[in-house]
Design an enzyme around this catalytic site. Structure first.
Site, short mmCIF file in Angstrom:
data_model
loop_
_atom_site.label_atom_id
_atom_site.label_comp_id
_atom_site.label_asym_id
_atom_site.label_seq_id
_atom_site.Cartn_x
_atom_site.Cartn_y
_atom_site.Cartn_z
N GLY A 14 0.81 -1.22 0.00
CA GLY A 14 0.00 0.00 0.00
C GLY A 14 0.84 1.26 0.00
CB SER A 15 4.08 1.85 -0.81
OG SER A 15 4.26 0.76 -1.69
CB THR A 16 0.44 4.17 -4.95
OG1 THR A 16 -0.84 4.10 -4.31
CG2 THR A 16 0.77 2.81 -5.58
N GLY A 18 0.62 8.54 0.53
CA GLY A 18 0.58 8.61 1.99
C GLY A 18 1.82 8.12 2.69
N GLY A 20 3.01 5.07 3.16
CA GLY A 20 3.80 4.08 2.43
C GLY A 20 4.71 4.71 1.40
CE1 TYR A 154 -7.62 1.98 10.02
CE2 TYR A 154 -7.90 3.22 12.05
CZ TYR A 154 -7.15 2.90 10.95
OH TYR A 154 -5.91 3.47 10.78
#
Length: 263
Positions: A14-16, A18, A20, A154
């Site tokens: 999840g690093s595209t 924010g 990440g 969450y």
């Protein structure tokens, strides 16, 4: 400070964007090879392109996979080998009243936020133990300790990450493998920014006014009194990825802006 990361290879889920993406930037700056991940091919390729422009001599690539899709995850795992640093970052959240959270909602958020880290860690952990060196970092949240009433599901996933990380660290005795968790606080990521900009426009106030109002309403005891920048959490993650952090293992480290009141 030289963090001694030039020979290390990292994967960040999840690093595209924010946190990440900020971690990817800092690891690349320190000389590590980085594999980023996103669920959309075009967005992931654009993120790689951006990183290559920023770090022309760096080794950066990507693996596309949606962690809610087991087939895509299985393909990713087949392609993922010889990783020194695993950053379990991918996650989703939503505001929802407890009575409105369906069974499907519970399973979906658990699948993405928790099982992603389980599957990645299980796949890479044994090889780290064989090499007697590795880093696994779980990007959790202060919401895993102070569970929000408006997104209990969450908070449950972030508490689960704390438990998995703590248990996994106990299997690293006698090695230079460490497993740690970062408890992030309210962070101004792209997703949060989009929501705040929308609300601010609807209420006809500035984005800065809206950001201040949200912090005062939801986190009045914050010592920082502002949203955390993704790079501020990334700095801690980058240090924990380093050989210099070897004495830190089985820990939950706070980058929460002073939101949590516990010692």
């Amino acid at each position: 400070m030289n963090l001694e990361l030039t020979s290390k290879r990292a994967f960040i889920s999840g690093s595209t964007q924010g946190i990440g993406f900020a971690i990817a930037q800092q690891l690349l700056e320190e000389g590590a090879e980085v594999i980023i991940n996103g669920r959309q091919k075009e967005k992931t390729e654009n993120a790689v392109s951006q990183l290559k422009q920023q770090f022309p001599n760096a080794k950066v690539s990507s693996l596309v996979a949606d962690f809610s899709n087991k087939e895509e995850v299985n393909f990713l795992l087949q392609e993922l080998n010889d990783i020194d640093i695993l950053i379990n970052n991918v996650g989703v959240f939503e505001l929802k009243d407890f009575e409105a959270i369906s069974d499907e909602d519970w399973y979906t958020i658990f699948e993405i936020n928790v099982m992603s880290s389980v599957r990645l860690s299980r796949h890479l952990f044994s090889r780290m133990l064989e090499k007697k060196w590795g880093r696994i970092i779980f990007i959790s949240s202060e919401s895993g300790v102070n569970i929000p009433g408006n997104m209990i599901h969450y908070g449950m996933t972030k508490a689960s990450m704390l438990a998995i990380s703590n248990g996994l660290s106990k299997l690293t005795k006698g090695t230079e493998v460490t497993v740690n968790t970062i408890l992030g606080g309210p962070t101004y990521s792209e997703g949060v920014a989009t929501n705040i900009e929308h609300i601010a426009a609807h209420q006809n106030i500035s984005v800065e006014q809206m950001k201040t109002a949200i912090i005062q309403q939801t986190n009045p005891d914050s010592l920082l009194q502002r949203f955390i920048k993704p790079k501020e959490i990334a700095s801690l993650a980058t240090y924990l990825s380093s050989p210099l952090s070897g004495a830190t293992n089985g820990a939950s480290l706070r980058a929460d802006g002073g939101v949590l009141k516990t010692v």
